[in-house]
Design a protein around this motif. Structure first.
Motif, PDB file in Angstrom:
ATOM      1  N   GLU A 199      -8.116  -3.273   0.562  1.00 22.43           N
ATOM      2  CA  GLU A 199      -6.950  -3.689   1.333  1.00 22.43           C
ATOM      3  C   GLU A 199      -6.189  -2.470   1.854  1.00 22.43           C
ATOM      4  O   GLU A 199      -5.786  -2.421   3.028  1.00 22.43           O
ATOM      5  CB  GLU A 199      -6.028  -4.554   0.476  1.00 22.43           C
ATOM      6  CG  GLU A 199      -4.612  -4.762   1.009  1.00 22.43           C
ATOM      7  CD  GLU A 199      -4.541  -5.573   2.292  1.00 22.43           C
ATOM      8  OE1 GLU A 199      -3.441  -5.666   2.873  1.00 22.43           O
ATOM      9  OE2 GLU A 199      -5.591  -6.113   2.725  1.00 22.43           O
ATOM     10  N   GLY A 200      -5.987  -1.491   1.009  1.00 23.15           N
ATOM     11  CA  GLY A 200      -5.257  -0.297   1.413  1.00 23.15           C
ATOM     12  C   GLY A 200      -5.975   0.474   2.501  1.00 23.15           C
ATOM     13  O   GLY A 200      -5.358   0.964   3.453  1.00 23.15           O
ATOM     14  N   THR A 201      -7.290   0.593   2.368  1.00 25.36           N
ATOM     15  CA  THR A 201      -8.085   1.311   3.367  1.00 25.36           C
ATOM     16  C   THR A 201      -8.068   0.592   4.709  1.00 25.36           C
ATOM     17  O   THR A 201      -7.895   1.207   5.771  1.00 25.36           O
ATOM     18  CB  THR A 201      -9.541   1.455   2.887  1.00 25.36           C
ATOM     19  OG1 THR A 201      -9.556   2.161   1.642  1.00 25.36           O
ATOM     20  CG2 THR A 201     -10.375   2.218   3.900  1.00 25.36           C
ATOM     21  N   ASP A 202      -8.208  -0.746   4.656  1.00 22.88           N
ATOM     22  CA  ASP A 202      -8.196  -1.522   5.895  1.00 22.88           C
ATOM     23  C   ASP A 202      -6.825  -1.464   6.558  1.00 22.88           C
ATOM     24  O   ASP A 202      -6.721  -1.365   7.793  1.00 22.88           O
ATOM     25  CB  ASP A 202      -8.576  -2.974   5.600  1.00 22.88           C
ATOM     26  CG  ASP A 202      -8.651  -3.825   6.864  1.00 22.88           C
ATOM     27  OD1 ASP A 202      -9.587  -3.609   7.662  1.00 22.88           O
ATOM     28  OD2 ASP A 202      -7.770  -4.679   7.054  1.00 22.88           O
ATOM     29  N   ASP A 238     -13.350   0.486  -6.459  1.00 25.43           N
ATOM     30  CA  ASP A 238     -14.058  -0.738  -6.099  1.00 25.43           C
ATOM     31  C   ASP A 238     -13.148  -1.961  -6.129  1.00 25.43           C
ATOM     32  O   ASP A 238     -13.629  -3.094  -6.054  1.00 25.43           O
ATOM     33  CB  ASP A 238     -15.241  -0.974  -7.054  1.00 25.43           C
ATOM     34  CG  ASP A 238     -16.486  -0.220  -6.611  1.00 25.43           C
ATOM     35  OD1 ASP A 238     -16.563   0.138  -5.424  1.00 25.43           O
ATOM     36  OD2 ASP A 238     -17.363   0.022  -7.453  1.00 25.43           O
ATOM     37  N   SER A 239     -11.856  -1.750  -6.213  1.00 25.09           N
ATOM     38  CA  SER A 239     -10.920  -2.868  -6.339  1.00 25.09           C
ATOM     39  C   SER A 239     -10.616  -3.489  -4.978  1.00 25.09           C
ATOM     40  O   SER A 239     -10.803  -2.873  -3.919  1.00 25.09           O
ATOM     41  CB  SER A 239      -9.611  -2.388  -6.969  1.00 25.09           C
ATOM     42  OG  SER A 239      -8.934  -1.494  -6.097  1.00 25.09           O
ATOM     43  N   GLU A 240     -10.117  -4.725  -5.010  1.00 27.30           N
ATOM     44  CA  GLU A 240      -9.658  -5.386  -3.787  1.00 27.30           C
ATOM     45  C   GLU A 240      -8.494  -4.610  -3.176  1.00 27.30           C
ATOM     46  O   GLU A 240      -8.363  -4.512  -1.952  1.00 27.30           O
ATOM     47  CB  GLU A 240      -9.224  -6.821  -4.098  1.00 27.30           C
ATOM     48  CG  GLU A 240     -10.360  -7.758  -4.468  1.00 27.30           C
ATOM     49  CD  GLU A 240      -9.874  -9.172  -4.747  1.00 27.30           C
ATOM     50  OE1 GLU A 240      -8.753  -9.517  -4.300  1.00 27.30           O
ATOM     51  OE2 GLU A 240     -10.614  -9.931  -5.396  1.00 27.30           O
ATOM     52  N   ASP A 241      -7.647  -4.056  -4.036  1.00 24.65           N
ATOM     53  CA  ASP A 241      -6.508  -3.284  -3.538  1.00 24.65           C
ATOM     54  C   ASP A 241      -6.955  -2.058  -2.752  1.00 24.65           C
ATOM     55  O   ASP A 241      -6.352  -1.702  -1.726  1.00 24.65           O
ATOM     56  CB  ASP A 241      -5.623  -2.843  -4.705  1.00 24.65           C
ATOM     57  CG  ASP A 241      -4.683  -3.945  -5.177  1.00 24.65           C
ATOM     58  OD1 ASP A 241      -4.651  -5.008  -4.536  1.00 24.65           O
ATOM     59  OD2 ASP A 241      -4.005  -3.736  -6.199  1.00 24.65           O
ATOM     60  N   SER A 242      -8.001  -1.399  -3.232  1.00 25.25           N
ATOM     61  CA  SER A 242      -8.516  -0.232  -2.523  1.00 25.25           C
ATOM     62  C   SER A 242      -9.032  -0.617  -1.142  1.00 25.25           C
ATOM     63  O   SER A 242      -8.758   0.061  -0.144  1.00 25.25           O
ATOM     64  CB  SER A 242      -9.634   0.427  -3.333  1.00 25.25           C
ATOM     65  OG  SER A 242     -10.209   1.506  -2.618  1.00 25.25           O
ATOM     66  N   PHE A 281      -0.865  -5.799  -1.724  1.00 25.42           N
ATOM     67  CA  PHE A 281      -1.723  -5.590  -2.897  1.00 25.42           C
ATOM     68  C   PHE A 281      -1.586  -6.737  -3.878  1.00 25.42           C
ATOM     69  O   PHE A 281      -0.484  -7.234  -4.108  1.00 25.42           O
ATOM     70  CB  PHE A 281      -1.350  -4.268  -3.576  1.00 25.42           C
ATOM     71  CG  PHE A 281      -1.549  -3.050  -2.713  1.00 25.42           C
ATOM     72  CD1 PHE A 281      -2.816  -2.662  -2.337  1.00 25.42           C
ATOM     73  CD2 PHE A 281      -0.460  -2.311  -2.278  1.00 25.42           C
ATOM     74  CE1 PHE A 281      -3.023  -1.541  -1.551  1.00 25.42           C
ATOM     75  CE2 PHE A 281      -0.636  -1.186  -1.488  1.00 25.42           C
ATOM     76  CZ  PHE A 281      -1.917  -0.804  -1.110  1.00 25.42           C
ATOM     77  N   ASN A 282      -2.704  -7.144  -4.470  1.00 27.51           N
ATOM     78  CA  ASN A 282      -2.688  -8.247  -5.418  1.00 27.51           C
ATOM     79  C   ASN A 282      -3.000  -7.829  -6.852  1.00 27.51           C
ATOM     80  O   ASN A 282      -3.005  -8.642  -7.757  1.00 27.51           O
ATOM     81  CB  ASN A 282      -3.643  -9.367  -4.985  1.00 27.51           C
ATOM     82  CG  ASN A 282      -5.091  -8.904  -4.886  1.00 27.51           C
ATOM     83  OD1 ASN A 282      -5.493  -7.935  -5.545  1.00 27.51           O
ATOM     84  ND2 ASN A 282      -5.891  -9.593  -4.094  1.00 27.51           N
ATOM     85  N   GLY A 327       3.721  -1.403  -4.584  1.00 29.75           N
ATOM     86  CA  GLY A 327       2.529  -0.559  -4.503  1.00 29.75           C
ATOM     87  C   GLY A 327       1.315  -1.217  -5.127  1.00 29.75           C
ATOM     88  O   GLY A 327       1.381  -2.335  -5.639  1.00 29.75           O
ATOM     89  N   ALA A 328       0.201  -0.509  -5.073  1.00 30.77           N
ATOM     90  CA  ALA A 328      -1.050  -1.030  -5.637  1.00 30.77           C
ATOM     91  C   ALA A 328      -0.988  -0.937  -7.159  1.00 30.77           C
ATOM     92  O   ALA A 328      -1.003   0.170  -7.708  1.00 30.77           O
ATOM     93  CB  ALA A 328      -2.237  -0.230  -5.107  1.00 30.77           C
ATOM     94  N   PRO A 329      -0.926  -2.079  -7.863  1.00 29.19           N
ATOM     95  CA  PRO A 329      -0.713  -2.046  -9.321  1.00 29.19           C
ATOM     96  C   PRO A 329      -1.771  -1.263 -10.083  1.00 29.19           C
ATOM     97  O   PRO A 329      -1.425  -0.497 -10.990  1.00 29.19           O
ATOM     98  CB  PRO A 329      -0.737  -3.528  -9.710  1.00 29.19           C
ATOM     99  CG  PRO A 329      -0.338  -4.251  -8.476  1.00 29.19           C
ATOM    100  CD  PRO A 329      -0.922  -3.455  -7.344  1.00 29.19           C
TER     101      PRO A 329
END
Length: 276
Positions: A260-263, A254-258, A273-274, A218-220
């Motif tokens: 990535e998850g939305t896309d 505002d995270s990269e994970d957010s 997720f990174n 999951g998204a850490p």
């Protein structure tokens, strides 16, 4: 799940004597109590090693979920009554042993925002049950036995049990268990709320690893912030909880994970997720 030596990729060069640490390539760390001859009763040395491993796990961003279990027939049966800690020979020394031994372990484990799973493979009593209760999730083998037996030998639930247990099973059930020194089988422990799941012995670790793997994938940032919010909510007002959420979304949204998850949601693919 890949195995590593105790000194590899956990941020420490210590060679552990009483525990085994395995770091998997899937982001799951397994910490195994390894004093089977005593049913994994803890000593000061074991407490120091557990806490060292927990701090190393916390600092290792590649490891995202933790399983705690034991070797042999015991998860952990509390303090080793046959061991001799020099400080405990003095009255004040008893407090020193706890404050420098198991208390830091319980604090570290309970305050950890990375998800933790206790895979209760056997007896988890007294301080051993407190260790399990300090984790986020508890999965018990069908043969496991759980309870608080300190009063049976004239001792106290001095590893945080009075605080931890009643948050799982309520005030009266905690008093019944701790003041009567009761031990429950896995099904009764599940009915009371001491554990969240009971499985056959031979699939205990497999079940724990499946849950841990899902958490690790999951998204850490989201998981760790949500975990912290849930823990804090139990001792916060609604306004404090909402304020905490408003501050936390400044990090998560505002995270990269957010992104990535939305896309991934929009393009109907599995997100990767990174943790950034």
């Amino acid at each position: 799940m890949g195995n590593t030596s105790n000194s590899d990729s956990i941020g420490t060069s210590r060679a552990y004597k009483t525990i085994i640490v395995e770091n998997g390539g899937d982001g799951v760390t397994t910490l195994t109590f390894n004093r089977p001859a005593t049913m994994n009763a803890y000593t000061s040395e074991m407490c120091a090693e557990i806490n060292d491993a927990l701090l190393a796990f916390t600092a290792n961003d590649a490891q995202r979920a933790l399983i705690i279990t034991g070797t042999g027939k015991g998860f952990c049966t509390g303090g080793d009554l046959k061991s001799s800690d020099g400080a405990a020979e003095r009255q004040l020394g008893h407090a020193i042993v706890m404050r420098e031994g198991m208390h830091p372990v319980i604090r570290t484990l309970h305050s950890m925002d990375k998800p933790t799973i206790a895979a209760v493979n056997g007896a988890a009593v007294a301080g051993g049950l407190a260790l399990a209760a300090a984790c986020d999730f508890r999965i018990a083998a069908r043969s496991a036995r759980l309870g608080d037996t300190a009063v049976r030998v004239g001792l106290l639930s001095d590893e945080g049990g009075p605080w931890l247990f009643q948050r799982l099973i309520g005030l009266e059930a905690t008093k019944r268990m701790s003041l009567l020194g009761e031990i429950y089988d896995a099904e009764e422990a599940h009915r009371l709320g001491l554990v969240g799941q009971v499985v056959d012995d031979d699939v205990l670790i497999e079940t724990a690893r499946a849950m841990a793997g899902k958490l690790a994938a999951g998204a850490p940032l989201s998981i760790r912030l949500n975990n912290r919010m849930i823990d804090r909510a139990s001792t916060s007002t609604l306004d404090e909880c909402l304020d905490n959420a408003a501050l936390s979304v400044m990090i998560s949204n505002d995270s990269e994970d957010s992104r990535e998850g939305t896309d991934a949601f929009r393009t109907r693919r599995t997100p990767t997720f990174n943790g950034r």
